[in-house]
Design a protein around this motif. Structure first.
Motif, short mmCIF file in Angstrom:
data_model
loop_
_atom_site.label_atom_id
_atom_site.label_comp_id
_atom_site.label_asym_id
_atom_site.label_seq_id
_atom_site.Cartn_x
_atom_site.Cartn_y
_atom_site.Cartn_z
N ALA A 89 -0.84 7.67 12.51
CA ALA A 89 -0.22 7.31 12.09
C ALA A 89 0.93 8.17 11.45
O ALA A 89 1.23 8.32 10.90
CB ALA A 89 -0.44 5.96 11.28
N ARG A 90 0.06 8.89 10.74
CA ARG A 90 0.73 10.37 10.61
C ARG A 90 1.25 10.34 8.95
O ARG A 90 1.93 10.05 8.56
CB ARG A 90 1.66 10.97 11.08
N MET A 91 -0.01 9.37 8.47
CA MET A 91 -0.13 9.33 7.00
C MET A 91 -0.95 9.16 6.28
O MET A 91 -1.90 9.77 6.65
CB MET A 91 1.14 7.19 7.00
N VAL A 92 -0.81 9.92 4.88
CA VAL A 92 -1.35 10.23 3.99
C VAL A 92 -1.05 9.67 3.18
O VAL A 92 -0.63 9.75 2.14
CB VAL A 92 -1.59 11.52 3.74
N VAL A 94 -0.94 8.72 -1.03
CA VAL A 94 -0.66 9.95 -2.34
C VAL A 94 -1.16 8.96 -3.63
O VAL A 94 -1.60 9.58 -4.38
CB VAL A 94 0.73 9.32 -3.02
N LYS A 95 -0.87 8.32 -4.14
CA LYS A 95 -1.81 7.43 -5.14
C LYS A 95 -1.67 5.70 -5.38
O LYS A 95 -1.01 5.31 -4.17
CB LYS A 95 -0.85 7.87 -6.32
N VAL A 96 -2.76 5.94 -6.09
CA VAL A 96 -2.49 3.89 -6.45
C VAL A 96 -2.07 3.49 -8.20
O VAL A 96 -2.30 3.73 -8.28
CB VAL A 96 -4.29 3.15 -6.20
N GLU A 97 -1.17 2.72 -7.86
CA GLU A 97 -0.30 1.77 -8.72
C GLU A 97 -1.36 1.06 -8.88
O GLU A 97 0.05 0.27 -8.06
CB GLU A 97 0.53 2.68 -9.11
N GLY A 98 -2.09 -0.41 -9.72
CA GLY A 98 -1.83 -1.71 -9.49
C GLY A 98 -2.77 -1.55 -7.87
O GLY A 98 -3.82 -1.24 -7.78
N ARG A 99 -1.90 -2.77 -7.32
CA ARG A 99 -1.95 -3.08 -6.04
C ARG A 99 -0.78 -2.51 -5.26
O ARG A 99 -1.01 -2.77 -3.95
CB ARG A 99 -1.67 -4.76 -5.86
N ASP A 100 -0.31 -1.57 -5.43
CA ASP A 100 1.09 -0.81 -4.35
C ASP A 100 -0.27 0.35 -4.30
O ASP A 100 -1.11 1.39 -4.98
CB ASP A 100 1.93 -0.65 -5.07
N LEU A 101 -0.19 0.45 -2.89
CA LEU A 101 -0.36 2.07 -2.29
C LEU A 101 0.29 3.12 -2.37
O LEU A 101 1.24 2.11 -0.88
CB LEU A 101 -1.80 1.62 -1.24
N ILE A 102 0.89 3.45 -2.32
CA ILE A 102 1.54 4.63 -1.92
C ILE A 102 1.15 5.68 -0.97
O ILE A 102 0.26 6.23 -1.19
CB ILE A 102 2.47 6.31 -3.21
N VAL A 103 2.06 5.87 -0.09
CA VAL A 103 1.33 7.00 1.35
C VAL A 103 2.70 7.59 1.46
O VAL A 103 4.22 7.25 1.42
CB VAL A 103 1.40 5.54 2.40
N ALA A 104 2.55 8.78 1.63
CA ALA A 104 3.44 9.18 2.56
C ALA A 104 3.67 9.54 3.68
O ALA A 104 2.78 9.67 4.51
CB ALA A 104 2.94 11.19 1.67
N ILE A 111 7.85 1.25 10.60
CA ILE A 111 7.28 -0.18 10.16
C ILE A 111 6.51 -0.57 10.07
O ILE A 111 5.41 -1.47 9.06
CB ILE A 111 8.63 -1.74 9.85
N ALA A 112 5.52 -1.09 11.63
CA ALA A 112 4.78 -2.01 12.04
C ALA A 112 3.88 -1.03 11.01
O ALA A 112 2.74 -2.24 11.13
CB ALA A 112 4.72 -1.68 13.67
N ARG A 113 3.08 0.26 11.71
CA ARG A 113 2.04 1.42 11.36
C ARG A 113 2.11 0.86 9.78
O ARG A 113 0.98 0.68 9.11
CB ARG A 113 2.06 2.79 11.37
N LEU A 114 3.03 0.86 8.92
CA LEU A 114 3.25 0.69 7.42
C LEU A 114 2.53 -1.41 6.99
O LEU A 114 1.61 -0.87 6.22
CB LEU A 114 4.65 0.58 7.03
N HIS A 115 2.91 -1.88 7.96
CA HIS A 115 2.41 -3.28 8.04
C HIS A 115 0.70 -3.25 8.03
O HIS A 115 0.51 -3.58 7.59
CB HIS A 115 3.19 -4.39 8.32
N THR A 126 4.08 1.32 0.09
CA THR A 126 5.14 1.86 -1.13
C THR A 126 5.38 3.12 -0.13
O THR A 126 4.58 3.61 -0.41
CB THR A 126 5.36 1.86 -1.76
N PRO A 127 6.20 3.43 1.12
CA PRO A 127 5.89 4.89 1.39
C PRO A 127 7.26 5.79 0.73
O PRO A 127 8.04 5.43 -0.21
CB PRO A 127 6.75 4.23 3.45
N VAL A 128 7.20 6.94 0.64
CA VAL A 128 6.92 8.01 0.22
C VAL A 128 7.50 8.60 1.34
O VAL A 128 6.74 8.99 2.41
CB VAL A 128 6.85 9.14 -0.70
N LEU A 129 8.64 9.69 1.26
CA LEU A 129 8.92 10.67 2.27
C LEU A 129 8.37 12.42 2.20
O LEU A 129 7.81 12.91 0.69
CB LEU A 129 10.24 11.27 2.82
#
Length: 566
Positions: A89-92, A94-104, A111-115, A126-129
């Motif tokens: 999916a070409r995602m990595v 970045v960090k975990v904040e509570g129940r949120d996973l930040i991915v680059a 959208i389908a891959r994020l889901h 939650t995506p970042v660029l």
């Protein structure tokens, strides 16, 4: 799809993408399952550096750098299957904040891959660029070597390998026109351009294919395409340059005008047969890049003032010397730009014509039809020019005609491949130019080299006493040795090299009345050099050391390019 088109319309409005390019990208997307934004980048229509800020504003999400993406696993459970999914999916993470996973990601439209990642990880995603190459670097650090998600490419690779074995040129042409191969070649060229590479070397060996970028004069190895695609990649380049893909036994040369990453680029393609296949070198010439003002390429003020005075003379000959890749063409083009005005007719004869100069008549030599430097120069003189530039003096005939042109009221620029300024005078005498004609026509000789410029973001000051005083070259600079010098470190700005760009070092030998006298006496290069130094000429190594003292470059870099002058 609507969001895609909204973004595309924004790019067209900002003139980052043309209507024709948008139409080609949309048509290509219908033919294969690929992101519209990724296709824009891989086809070279928009650079990733330009596209990411637009995506950031479009989605209102942050843009992160490599430093912000951890190279160690996060404290959450990642199964092997999840790691493979992230690689595909070409995602990595970045960090975990509570129940949120930040991915680059470089593609927030996925959208389908994020889901799917939310389902697999049990966290809100939650995506970042981030840049694609930075994501690849972190994926490799976390999960091992990256794998391509383009299954078609593997299939094409297998077909190509068989085609090469069968020497089926028609089939090879078809395979070289396949979308994965086109994307692969475009991506390689775009990355070279983004890395500030001047050349791309594609070199086949027995068990591997190597790709190297020449950046600031030094070759750097990069990840090559799959070896089984070697023939397809070379054929693709040959088709673009209108070369004969069936001819693999003889060297070939060609040119491509192409738009990469939103920039107009000229590519010079040169192939040569080797033991394990054709080796290809691609010279990248970004249009407009060479039109550099003389004041910005490293001239010391005294040399620049004298050189500016010489190029304003009504007649005479000015030579620029140095090895291949020392910036001679950049200097000559800068000089022509400076004196170019409607009141002067300027004609050049070059091999090759690297860039088009507005208002200048440029001739490309073609030895195969008899258009050599000598023949072309003889015709140029009959065109009533004010200024003539000869790309290179290679033989006695060209030298003689150039000198005669300088004596008959023309300002002549040319180059020679000699180590220093004094050597150019000896070379012309050895070619058979009459000494009295040379002394009457020559205004001056400029010798130059290019040294890598230190990256100002990460350079570090150190004591000069740290260097080995037994090095014979360290005693060469005139004047006092510096107490402090700078050395390269490496950071993200300079891609870890410690250097960013190049700057010239120069040696100008004005032909004074005293120099004229010893030219007529056919003095050797050493004698001419000694007299010029007595009259105030600073040698290449002296200008190099001056730039070392001022923190422009390093001791090692100065020695690398001037060691032969010692």
């Amino acid at each position: 799809m609507e969001s895609y088109l909204n973004l595309a319309e924004r790019l067209v409005e900002r003139r980052m993408l043309s209507d024709d390019e948008l139409e080609r990208v949309v048509k290509l997307q219908h033919e294969q399952p690929a992101s519209l934004t990724r296709l824009m980048v891989e086809l070279g229509f928009v650079s990733e550096d330009d596209l990411l800020p637009v995506l950031r504003d479009h989605f209102n999400i942050p843009l992160v750098t490599l430093r912000e993406i951890p190279a160690v696993p996060l404290p959450i459970e990642f199964s092997a299957n999840l790691g493979e999914f992230l690689k595909t999916a070409r995602m990595v993470p970045v960090k975990v904040e509570g129940r949120d996973l930040i991915v680059a990601t470089s593609d927030p439209f996925a959208i389908a891959r994020l889901h799917a990642l939310e389902v697999a990880s049990g966290l809100r995603v939650t995506p970042v660029l981030a840049k694609e190459k930075e994501i690849s670097a972190r994926i490799e650090a976390l999960f091992g070597s990256t794998t391509t998600s383009d299954n078609t490419q593997g299939a094409v690779g297998r077909e190509i390998e068989g085609a090469v074995d069968e020497e089926d040129v028609a089939h090879l042409r078809d395979m070289a026109s396949e979308v994965p191969v086109i994307r692969l070649v475009n991506q390689m060229l775009v990355r070279a351009l983004e890395s500030r590479a001047s050349d791309v070397h594609i070199e086949p060996f027995e068990n591997q294919l190597k790709v190297r970028y020449r950046i600031d004069g030094i070759l750097h190895e990069v990840e090559p395409p799959p070896r089984q695609l070697k023939a397809a990649v070379v054929s693709r380049l040959k088709i673009l340059a209108q070369l004969n893909i069936a001819e693999r036994r003889l060297p070939q040369d060609g040119r491509i005008k192409i738009r990469l990453a939103g920039k107009d680029v000229d590519l010079r393609i040169a192939t040569v047969p080797t033991l394990y296949g054709e080796s290809v070198v691609i010279r990248l010439l970004e249009r407009g890049q060479i039109f550099t003002q003389l004041e910005t390429i490293g001239f010391p003020s005294d040399i620049l003032n004298y050189f500016n005075g010489m190029i304003l003379k009504p007649h005479g000959m000015i030579l620029v010397t140095g090895p291949t890749g020392s910036g001679k063409t950049t200097t000559l083009y800068g000089a022509l730009q400076k004196i170019n005005d409607p009141g002067k007719k300027i004609i050049t004869i070059e091999d090759p014509v690297e860039y088009q100069l507005s208002g200048v008549n440029q001739i490309q030599v073609k030895p195969q039809i008899g258009l050599t430097f000598a023949n072309g120069l003889r015709s140029i003189v009959r065109q009533d020019p004010d200024v003539i530039m000869v790309g290179e003096i290679r033989d006695a005939e060209t030298a003689e005609i150039a000198v005669q042109a300088a004596l008959t009221g023309h300002l002549v620029f040319s180059t020679l491949h000699t180590n220093d300024a004094a050597g150019a005078i000896s070379r012309l005498l050895e070619m058979g130019v009459q000494d009295y004609l040379l002394s009457s026509s020559l205004l001056g000789v400029l010798a130059q080299r290019l040294v890598r410029r230190l990256c100002k973001t990460c350079r570090k000051q150190v004591s000069f006493s740290n260097f080995d005083s037994n090095e014979p070259e360290l005693s060469l600079p005139t004047g006092n040795l510096p107490e402090q010098v700078w050395e390269a470190v490496g950071c993200n700005t300079c891609s870890g090299t410690g250097y960013l760009g190049r700057v010239g070092i120069f040696e100008l030998l004005p032909v004074t009345s005293e120099i004229c006298k010893i030219i007529v006496q056919r003095a050797d290069a050493g004698t001419i050099r000694s007299l010029a130094v007595q009259q105030g000429m600073r040698l290449l190594r002296d200008d190099g050391w001056d730039k070392v003292r001022h923190g422009v470059t390093t001791v090692a870099e100065g020695l690398r390019v001037t060691r032969e002058e010692a």
